[in-house]
Every structure is written in C-alpha cells, then in structure tokens.
Design an enzyme around this catalytic site. Structure first.
Site, mmCIF file in Angstrom:
data_model
loop_
_atom_site.group_PDB
_atom_site.id
_atom_site.type_symbol
_atom_site.label_atom_id
_atom_site.label_comp_id
_atom_site.label_asym_id
_atom_site.label_seq_id
_atom_site.Cartn_x
_atom_site.Cartn_y
_atom_site.Cartn_z
ATOM 1 N N ASP A 87 0.865 -1.169 0.000
ATOM 2 C CA ASP A 87 0.000 0.000 0.000
ATOM 3 C C ASP A 87 0.912 1.232 0.000
ATOM 4 O OD1 ASP A 87 -2.154 1.675 -0.019
ATOM 5 O OD2 ASP A 87 -3.173 0.773 1.688
HETATM 6 C C1 NOJ Z 1 -3.967 3.967 0.141
HETATM 7 C C2 NOJ Z 1 -5.145 3.046 0.259
HETATM 8 O O1 NOJ Z 1 -5.068 2.358 1.489
HETATM 9 C C3 NOJ Z 1 -5.264 2.038 -0.865
HETATM 10 O O2 NOJ Z 1 -6.485 1.381 -0.741
HETATM 11 C C4 NOJ Z 1 -5.136 2.698 -2.195
HETATM 12 O O3 NOJ Z 1 -5.253 1.754 -3.229
HETATM 13 C C5 NOJ Z 1 -3.794 3.388 -2.250
HETATM 14 N N1 NOJ Z 1 -3.716 4.397 -1.213
HETATM 15 C C6 NOJ Z 1 -3.536 4.050 -3.589
HETATM 16 O O4 NOJ Z 1 -4.350 5.140 -3.764
#
Ligand code: NOJ
Length: 770
Positions: free
Chosen positions: A294
């Site tokens: 993430d």
């Molecule tokens: C953080 C989020 O937790 C995740 O779900 C997302 O895909 C990513 N950012 C990218 O935007």
C-alpha cells in the site's frame, strides 16, 4: 521490448535459460507459446542490472491528490519514469501513450510501464459505493458494474485497479467500511468473486481486461477502536473464519494482485508478515500474482518499529514477498545494495521481477506497449448510455427501504407541493461517494434533480437546504414551519457528506453530523408526512429517526444516477429490494455489533439482569443484517429438508416456498443461515450459508432451493483443523438475519477434512452465484 534486441544476450545466459526451461517444460508440459514467453522473460531478467530490477519493483506516484502523507520519496530522486515499473494516478489515452513512450524509448531494455489507478466503483460513470452495491446482494450485478468500470478505465489507458476492497468491517466508526461489502464473509466472498471476474472480463490479452487487486490483506477492517491505520488484534480462528475468507475467494477467482494492509496482525505489520503473505497466501493458497505494497506501506515499517532504516524495510518487505513498493521509494534506493551485500538472495529479487514482467507480458505489452492507449476508444467508450443505464439499475437495486409506516411510500407523482430539505439533496459531489475515480460531479444526478425530473409538471417543488452535515448552523423551527405549511409531503436528505467516509475518515459518533439532528427535530414537530433519504457511507445510529419518521430510505451514495434511482423508488416506478449488508446499531456504544455473534453462557434475557445486556440500551440492533422492506410483503413456508439425518459427506437440499402476499410485484432476497447447536467449540448463533433473489408477481409463490454440503457445516476445531462434528444443526430461512423460520437436521458422524484453514462454503461454488 522488441524481441530481436534480445539477440544480444550472452551465450552462457542462453544456455542456462535453455536448460532451466527444458526442465520446467518437461515438468509442466508447457505449450510452445508458453515456452517462448518464459524464455523471453528469463532472457530479459538475465540482461537486467540490479538497478533496473529494483526499478521494475518501484511504483511512482503521479496523482494530484495523494492518498497518503506526501513524503520526500527517495525513489523519485533515484529513478525517473523511464526506469520505474509502474505509475499510479495517471490516466488518459494521450497521457499514458506519452508516458509509455518515455519508458519504452527512454530505458535501456525498453520495458513498458503498467498504469494503475483506484477504480473503486466506476471510472467515469460512477456506480454505487461498494457498501451500497453490496446491499443489492447480487453478484451478477457486481460483476457487470466491475466489467463496465473496466471498459471505461482501460479505454483511458489503465491496466490495473486497486479493487476490489474485500475487507470485512464490523465497526462503522472505521470510515473505510464504505469501500467493502460489509460485515459478512460469505456475502463478501461472493461479491469479491464477482468483482474479480468483472474486472477481468474475457481476460488478457483483451484490452478491456483490467488487473484486479484484493485489498487490504488482511484484517485491516478490524482496526482497534475503528481508527484507520490502527493495529488489529484478533485470534487465528477469527482471521481464518472471517477476515481471510473473501481473500481466499478472490484468489480462487483469479485475482491478479494483492495489497497488504497498513495494519499489523499478531504484532507483525502486514508489509513484513511472512507468515500471512509468504506462507499463507503464496504457499498454502498458491497465489502466483503480484503483491503490491500500500501507499508508503514499506517505509512505514520504521514507524511500526520493526525496522530502523530504509534498508531494513526493503529487506523485510521483499522477504515477505511484497513485490512492488508503491510510492515509498525504499526498493529503488535499497534493493541493489541489499543483493550486492548478500543480505537478500538474488533469486528473491528475481522472483518479484519475474512476476512483474510476466504480468506485463500477459497483457501483451511487450508486443504493443500502447495497446491500451487508444484515443478513439477513449472517446467512444466513456459514459455510454448503456453504462449510465447500468448505473441507474445498480443504484435502484442498492436502495434499502428501512421503514415504511402505513405505506406512506410510494408517493404519487402528482403531489401539489413537495418540499425537499437538506444540503445533501443538492450535493452533486456527495452523490458520487468517496473514491469516485474520474467521475464528474456535473454529470451526477442529485436527489433534488431526480425528484424534479420525476414529478408531474403541475407539482410544485420547493427546495430548502436548511441544514448541512458539516455546519452547525441550524434553521429555526419557525423557518421550517413556514416553509412547509402548505406542503403535502417533505422529503429530507440527511446523513454524511461523501468525504466523511473513506480512508482516514474515522468517526467516534454515528449520529447525524452538523445541524441535521436539529433539522430532524424541527421536521418531526411540523406534523407533516416526512420521508428521509439517508446518504451515508457507514451505518448510522439514528434511533430518533426510526422512532418518529414514517418512511426511511437508505440510499448510501449511489453514484452518477443517484437522483434518478431515488426518485424511481420514491414514486414507485421501482419496488425497492436492497438488504443491509451490515448491522445498524442503536448507538455507537453497541459497536462492534454483528449478527453472527456467539451465544455466551448468559445470552440476553429480558427478565434476568445478569445476562448479556446494557443498562442503558437494548442489545438488539436498530436494523439487523439482511433487513430491507418492499412495497409488497412476502411470506415463507417452513423450510423442507431432503433428509433429517445425514452423514458428513452427503448433501442436504433445503426448500422453502416464498409467497408474494401483497399488491405489487417485488423481489425478495431469501437468506439461509445455519447454526451448529452443540460442538466441541462454541459456534456463532448463526452463519450465512446461502442467498437467492426471487421475483414474484402479486399472489405468486415460488420454491427456492439451497444445496448444502460438508463445507457448509465444517468448522475449524480447537487445533484449527477443518472437520465436521456430528450433532444437530438448525437451518433458518427468511428475509433477514432475524428470521426465526427454522428446521433441524442431524449429521451422524465426525470427519477430518483436507485443506488448510477455512474453506469457501459450497454454496459459493454453486454456479448460480457465478
Ligand atoms: C492507500 C489506500 O489504502 C489504498 O487502498 C489505495 O489503493 C492506495 N492508497 C492508492 O491510492
């Protein structure tokens, strides 16, 4: 990359690759094409420097609105776009073509980029937020909306979405409850399967295939206190039975990539969690796709306190088999040195690089890096009438009628005067909901607009914003009274703005925010018939609303066609059929509250104070899981079982007759729950094991059948081994998790079952849910 350029590979390299391939080909009987493809990738890896490999494992952030802290990313200093493996946050056929050219022409080995984006519930045409769409209990619908989202997103040059989010969520304080399918692993697994299939479509090399991502592995939704990014502290059993199930289903459905959560499980942050990523996901489940971190999740291992340097974070994450570093930059900066110093084996790096390159190859990008970036397709396939129609259908099916006293709804279209209240009724941004991709507020139909379009020309519509979720300014009761004095009916849109749910949007309260409670109380005092449209991304605790307002529609955030769909239900063109995928508490103090709880030694009793209860609230929910009304009524026969006694490996047919006892055609969601009455370990009071949607004309009856088998009554015993234990079971079939319509049967023998952990229940494998 042009295959001929590979001719420069050294003879020695070729020999090694040829020997390796011959052994693989023999073992797996690869086709000629597969052998060629594998040879291509191995030769490419053979040519890459350590820096080029680390680049392939690096995703650069290009978005204007980052979804995490803006950090001084070392990777951005270390590598440029042409050295990176993938980008997040760019789209557009021209844009992606330009950047792809930069990568293919600007890098030594001409390796194409992957373009990724959060396509969560639609790209340009926005569908209901996932929690809303889960209310349709309709895997086929979810598959179709995911397909439509994939068509639009890929037409804009995208290869990869970070969806579906399959986190089970039982704490509505957690803002990300809006992104998932609610509280239940069975429903969650069915919808995860559907959405993965929808994103994939025909599968590569079709250019409308978008890579899917099941996230956030795992138990991110169990954040303590509902605070986003918090730790999850839960038993291995709960992990297996509840949180892993939808991920398992996604893997079985062929999900392409997995994203670990920001959370820790058992004191190990998920980005370094070898036990769950390397051993459970890859070794036990056989997942062969990409694991992508993430956003800055690898770097955050330092803040978690399991790494003290970026070098440690990179080593820990890669060892746990996290292949790609999203935005953080530690892979780009540290992986080459880690391999050179022997702290990371070369084959760990190569394994990750191989998965990335193979994915690009599967999408056909080595043959034509620009195949997704087609400006003509982009203009013709965006926001088509068919996709808008699907958005309206999805929105209609996601609406849950919570209450309808004295059949106030549906309203006639020829009302003399209708007063619409609440700032949300005209909030085009909130209409779309959180994570609304490339959706445009100006293309969304608000509730107010939908109502205006639906009523007859002679009806007068008066709109008074009156109160907003994010302002304490209250309208005076006199203002409200004056406004509604000659109104036939008031329709009030109350709830949250879209940015009150989603990432980093935890709340301590589940009340109506801002001045809305005051507005509600003023509305009650008018004595007029009031319909409340709830717009929200999480369950709200609204007992006053339930007590005093005769008609309540849970409309969530329904996307581009929200207003039309709400009007369709308000005025009876559509009979609502949604069912809650998550329990609504009476008060935030009841959280966590979910239907598949344990009985305990002192189950709630009205008369005995020394039982499971509060002194200041009931223990029952405001609205149970599976609840939802219709403009008609349904009655059920008692469940009929094909057998009363059976061995563990036999199947059981459960039948029930469902009758439309009202005046309108309507669709019922028939739900089957199961309980093992006594076992060697305690079991939930009931678990969901099947559901089916049935459309019935007034007066019509249909028989609905469910086939249950050993995976449905299997449990994880005290040693977490999958087994069936003999004993009596109660099967419940009805219109919500509160149904008491039941029958009993007995399994006569014990059995140990094969396979690790909990299994996907049999009913999910049933073709009717596919
Ligand atoms: C953080 C989020 O937790 C995740 O779900 C997302 O895909 C990513 N950012 C990218 O935007």
């Amino acid at each position: 990359m042009d295959r001929t350029r590979l001719a420069t590979a050294t003879m020695l390299g070729k020999l090694i690759v040829a020997t390796w391939l011959a052994s693989i080909a023999q073992a797996n009987e690869l086709t000629q094409k597969q052998q060629e493809d594998a040879a291509f990738i191995e030769q490419l890896i053979g040519q890459m420097t350590l820096e080029e490999k680390a680049g392939q494992l690096t995703q650069l952030g290009m978005q204007n609105t980052p979804t995490g802290p803006v950090i001084d990313t070392k990777g951005r200093e270390t590598i440029g776009i042409s050295q990176a493996g993938s980008l997040i946050g760019v789209h557009g056929a021209e844009n992606t073509r330009r950047l792809q050219r930069e990568a293919v022409q600007g890098s030594r080995l001409h390796i194409p980029l992957l373009f990724s984006f959060d396509v969560i519930h639609g790209f340009r045409t926005i569908f209901p937020v996932p929690l809303a769409e889960a209310s349709a209990w309709d895997p086929d619908l979810s598959q179709r909306t995911a397909r439509a989202a994939a068509i639009e997103a890929t037409a804009s040059g995208l290869h990869w979405t970070f969806a579906p989010m399959v986190d089970i969520a039982r704490d509505p304080r957690w803002g990300r409850v809006v992104e998932g399918a609610g509280e239940d692993p069975f429903l969650g697994a069915a919808l995860a399967t559907a959405r993965v299939r929808g994103f994939s479509g025909e599968g590569p090399p079709a250019t409308s295939t978008i890579l899917s991502t099941a996230k956030h592995f795992v138990a991110y939704g169990a954040a303590e206190g509902g605070r986003d990014y918090n730790i999850s502290d839960l038993s291995e059993r709960t992990l297996e039975e509840t949180y892993l199930t939808p991920f398992r289903a996604a893997v079985e459905a062929g999900v392409d990539t997995i994203m670990p959560g920001f959370n820790e499980v058992d004191s190990m942050p998920m980005h370094a969690n070898q036990k769950l990523l390397r051993h459970k996901l890859r070794e036990d489940w056989g997942f062969q796709g990409i694991v992508i971190s993430d956003y800055t999740g690898i770097k955050e291992l330092m803040a978690h306190g399991v790494a003290s340097t970026p070098r440690d974070t990179a080593r820990l994450a890669l060892t746990a088999t996290v292949d790609i570093d999203m935005v953080g930059g530690d892979y780009a900066a540290e992986l080459p040195a880690l391999v050179r110093s022997g702290q990371l084996p070369q084959n760990a790096l190569d394994g990750a690089v191989r998965r990335v390159l193979q994915t690009k190859q599967r999408l056909g990008l080595f043959d034509d890096p620009y195949r997704y970036s087609d400006p003509v397709r982009e203009t013709t396939q965006m926001s088509s009438p068919q996709t808008r129609a699907l958005a309206r259908e999805a929105a209609q099916k996601s609406i849950v009628l919570l209450k309808n006293k004295d059949a106030l709804l549906p309203l006639p279209k020829n009302l003399r005067k209708l007063v619409v209240m609440g700032a949300l009724a005209n909030d085009a941004v909130s209409t779309l909901g959180a994570w609304s991709g490339n959706g445009r507020a100006e293309e969304s139909i608000t509730v107010l607009e939908g109502i205006k379009r639906a009523v007859s020309p002679s009806s007068e519509i008066v709109y008074i914003p009156a109160a907003s979720p994010d302002s304490p300014d209250t309208p005076g009761i006199d203002v409200v009274q004056r406004a509604v004095v000659d109104a036939d009916v008031i329709v009030a849109a109350l709830g949250e703005t879209a940015d009150m749910s989603g990432e980093a949007r935890s709340r301590t309260s589940l009340d109506l925010p801002g001045a809305q409670d005051a507005l509600l109380r003023s509305l009650i005092k008018t004595g007029k018939p009031v319909v409340v449209i709830l717009m929200n991304g999480r369950p709200l605790a609204v007992p006053t609303l339930d007590e005093h307002i005769p008609a309540i529609i849970e409309a969530w955030f329904l996307g581009s066609e929200m207003g039309n769909a709400v009007a369709d239900v308000l005025f009876g063109d559509v009979n609502p059929s949604g069912r809650l995928p998550i329990t609504f508490p009476r008060t935030v103090g009841q959280v966590p509250i979910y239907f598949s709880h344990k009985n305990t030694g002192r189950p709630t009793s009205q008369t005995d104070p020394y039982t499971l209860k509060y002194i200041d609230s009931l223990t029952t929910p405001l609205y149970p899981f599976g609840h939802g009304l219709s403009y008609t009524t349904f009655t059920y026969s008692a469940p009929r079982l094909s057998k009363q006694r059976l061995t563990f490996d036999e199947t059981l047919n459960v039948q029930v007759d469902v009758h439309n006892s009202g005046q309108r055609a309507g669709e019922e969601t028939v739900q089957l729950y199961l309980r093992q009455n006594v076992a060697s370990i305690t079991r939930p009071v009931r678990v969901l094991r099947g559901f089916a949607k049935v459309m019935l004309a007034p007066g019509e009856s249909k028989t609905v059948s469910f086939l249950l088998g050993q995976d449905d009554w299997a449990l994880l015993n005290h040693d977490l081994l999958r087994s069936v234990e003999s004993g009596t079971f109660t099967v419940f079939v009805g219109g919500s998790s509160a149904t008491d319509n039941q029958a009993k049967f007995e399994i006569t023998n014990d059995a140990q079952l094969a396979g690790p952990g909990s299994a996907i229940p049999r009913t999910l494998r049933d073709s009717s849910l596919r």
